[in-house]
Design a protein around this motif. Structure first.
Motif, PDB file in Angstrom:
ATOM      1  N   ARG A 122       0.861  -1.183   0.000  1.00 34.52           N
ATOM      2  CA  ARG A 122       0.000   0.000   0.000  1.00 34.52           C
ATOM      3  C   ARG A 122       0.892   1.224   0.000  1.00 34.52           C
ATOM      4  O   ARG A 122       1.508   1.528   1.013  1.00 34.52           O
ATOM      5  CB  ARG A 122      -0.899  -0.006   1.227  1.00 34.52           C
ATOM      6  CG  ARG A 122      -2.357   0.160   0.858  1.00 34.52           C
ATOM      7  CD  ARG A 122      -3.257   0.187   2.075  1.00 34.52           C
ATOM      8  NE  ARG A 122      -2.652  -0.326   3.296  1.00 34.52           N
ATOM      9  CZ  ARG A 122      -3.359  -0.724   4.343  1.00 34.52           C
ATOM     10  NH1 ARG A 122      -4.663  -0.691   4.297  1.00 34.52           N
ATOM     11  NH2 ARG A 122      -2.779  -1.145   5.436  1.00 34.52           N
ATOM     12  N   GLU A 147      -4.130 -14.302  17.921  1.00 43.12           N
ATOM     13  CA  GLU A 147      -4.606 -12.970  18.285  1.00 43.12           C
ATOM     14  C   GLU A 147      -5.078 -12.226  17.043  1.00 43.12           C
ATOM     15  O   GLU A 147      -4.790 -12.622  15.916  1.00 43.12           O
ATOM     16  CB  GLU A 147      -3.453 -12.170  18.885  1.00 43.12           C
ATOM     17  CG  GLU A 147      -3.184 -12.435  20.336  1.00 43.12           C
ATOM     18  CD  GLU A 147      -1.950 -11.646  20.762  1.00 43.12           C
ATOM     19  OE1 GLU A 147      -2.103 -10.772  21.627  1.00 43.12           O
ATOM     20  OE2 GLU A 147      -0.871 -11.910  20.225  1.00 43.12           O
ATOM     21  N   SER A 148      -5.703 -11.103  17.287  1.00 45.93           N
ATOM     22  CA  SER A 148      -6.138 -10.250  16.196  1.00 45.93           C
ATOM     23  C   SER A 148      -4.933  -9.811  15.363  1.00 45.93           C
ATOM     24  O   SER A 148      -3.888  -9.482  15.913  1.00 45.93           O
ATOM     25  CB  SER A 148      -6.828  -9.025  16.790  1.00 45.93           C
ATOM     26  OG  SER A 148      -7.519  -8.359  15.787  1.00 45.93           O
ATOM     27  N   SER A 200      -3.186 -11.700  13.358  1.00 44.02           N
ATOM     28  CA  SER A 200      -2.161 -12.715  13.124  1.00 44.02           C
ATOM     29  C   SER A 200      -2.262 -13.326  11.727  1.00 44.02           C
ATOM     30  O   SER A 200      -1.468 -14.194  11.381  1.00 44.02           O
ATOM     31  CB  SER A 200      -2.235 -13.793  14.202  1.00 44.02           C
ATOM     32  OG  SER A 200      -3.535 -14.314  14.302  1.00 44.02           O
ATOM     33  N   SER A 236      -7.695 -14.483   8.967  1.00 41.30           N
ATOM     34  CA  SER A 236      -8.679 -14.215   7.914  1.00 41.30           C
ATOM     35  C   SER A 236      -8.017 -14.108   6.552  1.00 41.30           C
ATOM     36  O   SER A 236      -8.533 -14.629   5.563  1.00 41.30           O
ATOM     37  CB  SER A 236      -9.430 -12.916   8.200  1.00 41.30           C
ATOM     38  OG  SER A 236     -10.099 -13.010   9.428  1.00 41.30           O
ATOM     39  N   VAL A 237      -6.893 -13.429   6.502  1.00 43.55           N
ATOM     40  CA  VAL A 237      -6.219 -13.258   5.210  1.00 43.55           C
ATOM     41  C   VAL A 237      -5.850 -14.615   4.638  1.00 43.55           C
ATOM     42  O   VAL A 237      -6.092 -14.896   3.458  1.00 43.55           O
ATOM     43  CB  VAL A 237      -4.976 -12.355   5.354  1.00 43.55           C
ATOM     44  CG1 VAL A 237      -4.136 -12.387   4.092  1.00 43.55           C
ATOM     45  CG2 VAL A 237      -5.388 -10.930   5.674  1.00 43.55           C
ATOM     46  N   PRO A 281      -8.018  -8.534  -1.987  1.00 42.35           N
ATOM     47  CA  PRO A 281      -8.003  -7.357  -2.866  1.00 42.35           C
ATOM     48  C   PRO A 281      -6.791  -7.406  -3.793  1.00 42.35           C
ATOM     49  O   PRO A 281      -5.832  -8.124  -3.523  1.00 42.35           O
ATOM     50  CB  PRO A 281      -7.901  -6.189  -1.887  1.00 42.35           C
ATOM     51  CG  PRO A 281      -7.382  -6.767  -0.629  1.00 42.35           C
ATOM     52  CD  PRO A 281      -7.853  -8.176  -0.581  1.00 42.35           C
ATOM     53  N   SER A 325      -4.390  -5.566  -4.130  1.00 45.24           N
ATOM     54  CA  SER A 325      -3.116  -5.135  -3.553  1.00 45.24           C
ATOM     55  C   SER A 325      -2.347  -6.283  -2.903  1.00 45.24           C
ATOM     56  O   SER A 325      -1.238  -6.091  -2.427  1.00 45.24           O
ATOM     57  CB  SER A 325      -3.379  -4.040  -2.517  1.00 45.24           C
ATOM     58  OG  SER A 325      -4.161  -4.551  -1.466  1.00 45.24           O
ATOM     59  N   GLU A 354     -14.472 -16.955  12.579  1.00 41.53           N
ATOM     60  CA  GLU A 354     -15.056 -16.388  13.800  1.00 41.53           C
ATOM     61  C   GLU A 354     -16.565 -16.323  13.685  1.00 41.53           C
ATOM     62  O   GLU A 354     -17.186 -15.319  14.011  1.00 41.53           O
ATOM     63  CB  GLU A 354     -14.487 -14.999  14.061  1.00 41.53           C
ATOM     64  CG  GLU A 354     -12.971 -15.059  13.963  1.00 41.53           C
ATOM     65  CD  GLU A 354     -12.277 -13.928  14.660  1.00 41.53           C
ATOM     66  OE1 GLU A 354     -12.879 -13.391  15.597  1.00 41.53           O
ATOM     67  OE2 GLU A 354     -11.142 -13.628  14.284  1.00 41.53           O
ATOM     68  N   HIS A 392     -10.411 -16.713  18.062  1.00 38.24           N
ATOM     69  CA  HIS A 392      -9.489 -16.204  19.073  1.00 38.24           C
ATOM     70  C   HIS A 392      -9.487 -17.142  20.259  1.00 38.24           C
ATOM     71  O   HIS A 392      -8.722 -16.954  21.184  1.00 38.24           O
ATOM     72  CB  HIS A 392      -9.995 -14.862  19.620  1.00 38.24           C
ATOM     73  CG  HIS A 392      -9.906 -13.746  18.658  1.00 38.24           C
ATOM     74  ND1 HIS A 392     -10.997 -13.025  18.285  1.00 38.24           N
ATOM     75  CD2 HIS A 392      -8.854 -13.232  17.999  1.00 38.24           C
ATOM     76  CE1 HIS A 392     -10.603 -12.099  17.428  1.00 38.24           C
ATOM     77  NE2 HIS A 392      -9.319 -12.216  17.238  1.00 38.24           N
ATOM     78  N   PRO A 445       2.704  -5.913  11.370  1.00 37.15           N
ATOM     79  CA  PRO A 445       3.036  -6.720  10.198  1.00 37.15           C
ATOM     80  C   PRO A 445       3.784  -5.937   9.123  1.00 37.15           C
ATOM     81  O   PRO A 445       4.271  -6.514   8.161  1.00 37.15           O
ATOM     82  CB  PRO A 445       1.665  -7.181   9.680  1.00 37.15           C
ATOM     83  CG  PRO A 445       0.681  -6.267  10.297  1.00 37.15           C
ATOM     84  CD  PRO A 445       1.266  -5.747  11.566  1.00 37.15           C
TER      85      PRO A 445
HETATM   86  N1  LIG Z   1      -6.600  -5.375   2.387  1.00 40.21           N
HETATM   87  C1  LIG Z   1      -5.578  -5.253   3.233  1.00 40.21           C
HETATM   88  N2  LIG Z   1      -4.603  -4.351   3.003  1.00 40.21           N
HETATM   89  C2  LIG Z   1      -3.570  -4.203   3.852  1.00 40.21           C
HETATM   90  N3  LIG Z   1      -3.408  -4.918   4.978  1.00 40.21           N
HETATM   91  C3  LIG Z   1      -4.351  -5.826   5.272  1.00 40.21           C
HETATM   92  C4  LIG Z   1      -5.480  -6.045   4.421  1.00 40.21           C
HETATM   93  N4  LIG Z   1      -6.251  -7.027   4.971  1.00 40.21           N
HETATM   94  C5  LIG Z   1      -5.618  -7.384   6.118  1.00 40.21           C
HETATM   95  N5  LIG Z   1      -4.476  -6.682   6.293  1.00 40.21           N
HETATM   96  C6  LIG Z   1      -3.547  -6.813   7.409  1.00 40.21           C
HETATM   97  O1  LIG Z   1      -3.134  -8.147   7.494  1.00 40.21           O
HETATM   98  C7  LIG Z   1      -2.961  -8.514   8.854  1.00 40.21           C
HETATM   99  C8  LIG Z   1      -3.706  -9.800   9.122  1.00 40.21           C
HETATM  100  O2  LIG Z   1      -5.095  -9.537   9.090  1.00 40.21           O
HETATM  101  P1  LIG Z   1      -6.204 -10.643   9.333  1.00 40.21           P
HETATM  102  O3  LIG Z   1      -7.515 -10.001   9.039  1.00 40.21           O
HETATM  103  O4  LIG Z   1      -5.862 -11.876   8.616  1.00 40.21           O
HETATM  104  O5  LIG Z   1      -6.076 -10.889  10.879  1.00 40.21           O
HETATM  105  P2  LIG Z   1      -6.930 -11.871  11.761  1.00 40.21           P
HETATM  106  O6  LIG Z   1      -5.979 -12.844  12.335  1.00 40.21           O
HETATM  107  O7  LIG Z   1      -8.067 -12.414  10.987  1.00 40.21           O
HETATM  108  O8  LIG Z   1      -7.424 -10.888  12.880  1.00 40.21           O
HETATM  109  P3  LIG Z   1      -8.856 -10.804  13.592  1.00 40.21           P
HETATM  110  O9  LIG Z   1      -8.796 -11.797  14.663  1.00 40.21           O
HETATM  111  O10 LIG Z   1      -8.898  -9.401  14.106  1.00 40.21           O
HETATM  112  O11 LIG Z   1      -9.888 -11.080  12.565  1.00 40.21           O
HETATM  113  C9  LIG Z   1      -3.445  -7.362   9.686  1.00 40.21           C
HETATM  114  O12 LIG Z   1      -2.325  -6.650  10.173  1.00 40.21           O
HETATM  115  C10 LIG Z   1      -4.200  -6.507   8.718  1.00 40.21           C
HETATM  116  O13 LIG Z   1      -4.072  -5.147   9.044  1.00 40.21           O
END
Ligand SMILES: Nc1ncnc2c1ncn2[C@@H]1O[C@H](COP(=O)(O)OP(=O)(O)OP(=O)(O)O)[C@@H](O)[C@H]1O
Ligand SMILES: [Mg+2]
Lengths: 365, 337
Positions: free
Chosen positions: A34, A60-61, A63, A66-67, A77, A79, A197, A230, A296
């Protein structure tokens, strides 16, 4: 020896029944660019999931849970830059052309999201949203699809399914909406359901009901489930195997029983310690561990948990390999915890150490 | 297994009269009364402040003070403003808007004629701008930052910075003077010759529609992209394995259309404003032209009536916007809970 190589050669979960892998993720990396800033969301994640099994991904949040899940469905996306491998029954999902990927979404892999209030289209009738999913992967007529949709609503135990078919999301409670989202996910008869979740936004009673529903569906339909949460307690009660994620990588992997009986990774211990004893809070969404999860965009050198870890030494400046140290139990740590049984005179200052046992009893009893 | 597919749709009238929307209409119309009163008082007062009155304007600079006073008495202009206002109000509530000082014609009759002309012009401009903005915005939102998106955004930003009347002059120069393909002035009633009528409408309607089109395109494109990139229900839809156009049309556009309706409704008063200017440039005998002429001749009753019509149209436009909302948005239609 190199941890990287171990990852790519044999992801956790391989072993006796290596032939039945439904999903095999190897060295998955996802990076977002980005405006010059690079966010390393997933940094070499490997795991393996067999057909019909439940795998929990805990962390944890931020980590990368979701990605990493969305990567499997090609729903990131533009990016995002993805590397590594994710094979679904031998077919490589990463880098698959969008058109082809569409044939897999919903039909082979489906997803249920965190917030049922936001994951349904507010302007469309429940029935239309389900039939759309059914007709995406079949040539059923409208009438047949409607009948199938009502069947699905009954399958997820939505009361008064025929009537709900004509209602809008805002006319349903949170738990009912999540049942509808699950019905949509089931529409293509997927072999893998990713529940990201799926119960976090619901109250405790509803949470338990939705989890029971997922378990029932998994058993009835022989579907595999990736349970993202979580909540270690949830993982312990429902999953066969557990992957603990930290800063975009797996730091511990084992069967649920093994993990809770012999937790090794200080981070997992801290997660356990963060769950209050006896009764967990209804909305213990974020376990509280001292310090911040790493940014990250600027990951520390060596073990990413080092800055927050009580057991950290200079050795931890070197990244610990993620390896199978005991049969079926993988971890990435230079200073794994010892079993309390093996080592009764344990340092009481070690994070979460004193809590590990009672919590295990608490969540499973 | 069969399902009783009895659609629980109620007919549109049943939905309207039985719903809170119907009560809302009543409330809004009641609220419109003080607005109309305020607008009429204000107009009357402002016209009273401007030097000169209809008698002076009619008789011209050569007239003697006696002549002027005589005509004023004949027109009733020598009476105090307050009593003139109440005279007018008394007539207005019974539908009698008085007679024009200048032409002697019945104001209400004149208005009706002019209103259809203005309504045709604004209607054409509005329909054209929305009908073009929707597909352009959809194509742009399909690939944000793609070539089509960039080009259409460039065009709409440029279009927004050009005023309607400047555009009108350019259009006249190009299409009426240089190429002589369309008439620059002259209005032909639709009943007389529909083709000529529409040909005459092309340039003025375009001048009004272009800035609107640019505005709606930008707004809708932005809203669509927000929906597509920020909303969970979009991910649910994509995860079903449906195609990108289906996601865009059935999901994003459905939700974005509410925003578009609001913007179109709110924009209507601006639209009326540009109609007034455009009508005088193209010599279209609409309400705007009538009002400008009446202001020049201090034809108070005509100005008054025009202003009231504009106010009514604005109130109605807002009401229709909210009603459309109520009919289209299930969250409002069925109440929450
Ligand atoms: N579209 C995006 N562009 C840039 N960074 C992103 C994007 N989507 C997620 N991230 C970053 O990737 C990292 C992992 O996000 P992710 O959503 O996978 O976390 P998570 O483990 O699912 O957390 P949570 O428990 O809060 O859902 C985070 O630091 C987030 O900010
Ligand atoms: Mg998440």
């Amino acid at each position: 020896m190199s941890g990287e190589r171990a990852d790519t050669l044999a992801p956790p979960g391989s072993g006796r029944d290596a032939g039945r892998a439904l999903l095999e993720v190897r060295d998955l990396r996802v990076r977002f660019s980005r405006g010059g800033r690079r966010v390393h969301a997933v940094n070499g994640l490997s795991y393996r999931l067999n057909a019909g099994e439940i795998l929990a991904i805990i962390g944890e949040s931020g980590s990368g849970k979701s990605v990493s899940a969305r990567t499997l469905m090609g729903l990131l996306p533009p990016s995002a830059q993805v590397s590594g491998s994710a094979r679904f029954e031998g077919t490589e999902l990463l880098g698959m052309p969008e058109r082809e990927m569409r044939g897999w979404r919903g039909a082979e892999i489906a997803m249920v999201f965190q917030d049922p209030a936001r994951s349904l289209n507010p302007t469309m009738r429940i029935g239309a949203q389900i039939t759309e999913a059914i007709r995406a992967h079949s040539d059923m007529s409208r009438k047949q699809a409607a009948a199938r949709a009502v069947e699905l609503l009954k399958l997820v135990h939505l009361p008064a399914a025929e009537r709900r078919f004509y209602e809008y999301p805002h006319q349903l409670s949170g738990g009912m909406r999540q049942r509808v989202v699950i019905a949509i996910a089931l529409a293509g008869e997927p072999r893998l359901l990713i529940a990201d979740e799926a119960t976090t936004a619901l109250d405790v009673t509803t949470q338990a009901q939705i989890m029971e529903l997922l378990l029932e569906l998994q058993q009835r339909l022989g579907m595999a489930i990736i349970l993202i949460s979580h909540d270690l307690g949830l993982a312990a009660s429902y999953a066969k195997n557990v992957v603990v994620m930290y800063a975009g990588r797996a730091v511990e992997y084992a069967s649920a029983e093994e993990l809770f009986a012999h937790v090794r990774m200080p981070y997992t211990q801290a997660l356990l310690g963060a769950i209050p004893l006896l009764e967990r809070e209804p909305h213990a969404l974020l376990p509280v561990i001292p310090g911040q999860p790493p940014d990250p965009a600027a990951l520390p050198a060596g073990c990413p948990f080092r800055p927050r870890c009580a057991a950290a030494t200079d050795a931890c400046l070197e990244p610990p390999p993620f390896e199978e140290h005991e049969p079926g139990h993988w971890w990435a740590c230079w200073h794994p915890a010892k079993d309390p049984a093996e080592d009764p005179a344990r340092d009481p200052g070690e994070p979460g150490g004193a809590h590990a046992r009672p919590v295990k009893d608490g969540v499973q009893g | 297994m069969t399902v009783a597919l009895d659609r629980r749709y109620r007919s549109v009238p049943a939905r309207l009269f039985g719903s809170p929307a119907f009560r809302m209409v009543g409330k809004r119309l009641l609220m419109a009364i003080p607005i109309m009163l305020g607008v009429s008082v204000l107009t009357f007062w402002v016209l009273n402040l401007i030097p000169g009155n209809a008698a002076q304007q009619l008789l011209g600079a050569e007239a003697t003070p006696e002549q002027i006073r005589a005509l004023e008495a004949q027109m009733g202009l020598n009476e105090p403003a307050v009593s003139r206002y109440f005279d007018w109000l008394g007539g207005a509530v019974t539908g009698d808007l008085g007679r024009s000082f200048v032409s002697g014609q019945d104001v209400a009759g004149q208005l009706g004629e002019r209103l259809t002309v203005s309504a045709e012009l604004t209607g054409l401009a509005l329909i054209a701008s929305v009908a073009l903005a929707v597909p352009v915005a959809l194509l742009a939102a399909r690939r944000p930052d793609g070539l089509f998106d960039r080009v259409s955004m460039f065009v709409s930003v440029s279009g927004l910075s050009v005023a309607s009347y400047v555009l009108a002059l350019v259009l006249v120069l190009v299409f009426a003077v240089r190429f002589a393909v369309l008439p620059a002035i002259g209005y032909v009633p639709f009943a007389e010759d529909p083709v000529e009528n529409l040909r005459g409408m092309v340039l003025p309607a375009t001048a009004i529609a272009v800035p609107l089109f640019c505005f709606y395109t930008r707004f809708l494109r932005g809203d669509l992209v927000d929906q597509l990139q920020g909303q969970d229900y979009i991910v649910t839809a994509q995860a079903k394995g449906i195609g990108p156009w289906q996601v865009l049309l059935r999901h994003a556009f459905r939700n974005s259309s509410f925003g578009l309706i609001t913007v179109v409704g709110l924009n209507l008063s601006t639209l009326i404003g540009s109609t007034v200017i455009i009508e005088s440039i193209f010599a279209i005998p609409g309400l705007g032209q009538l009002m400008l002429q009446a202001i020049n001749t201090r034809d108070v009753l005509v100005v008054q009536a025009c202003v009231i019509v504009f106010a009514v149209v604005t109130v109605l436009a807002n009401l229709i916007t909210d009603l459309l909302y109520a009919v289209l948005d299930p969250r409002i239609r069925y109440g929450s809970g």
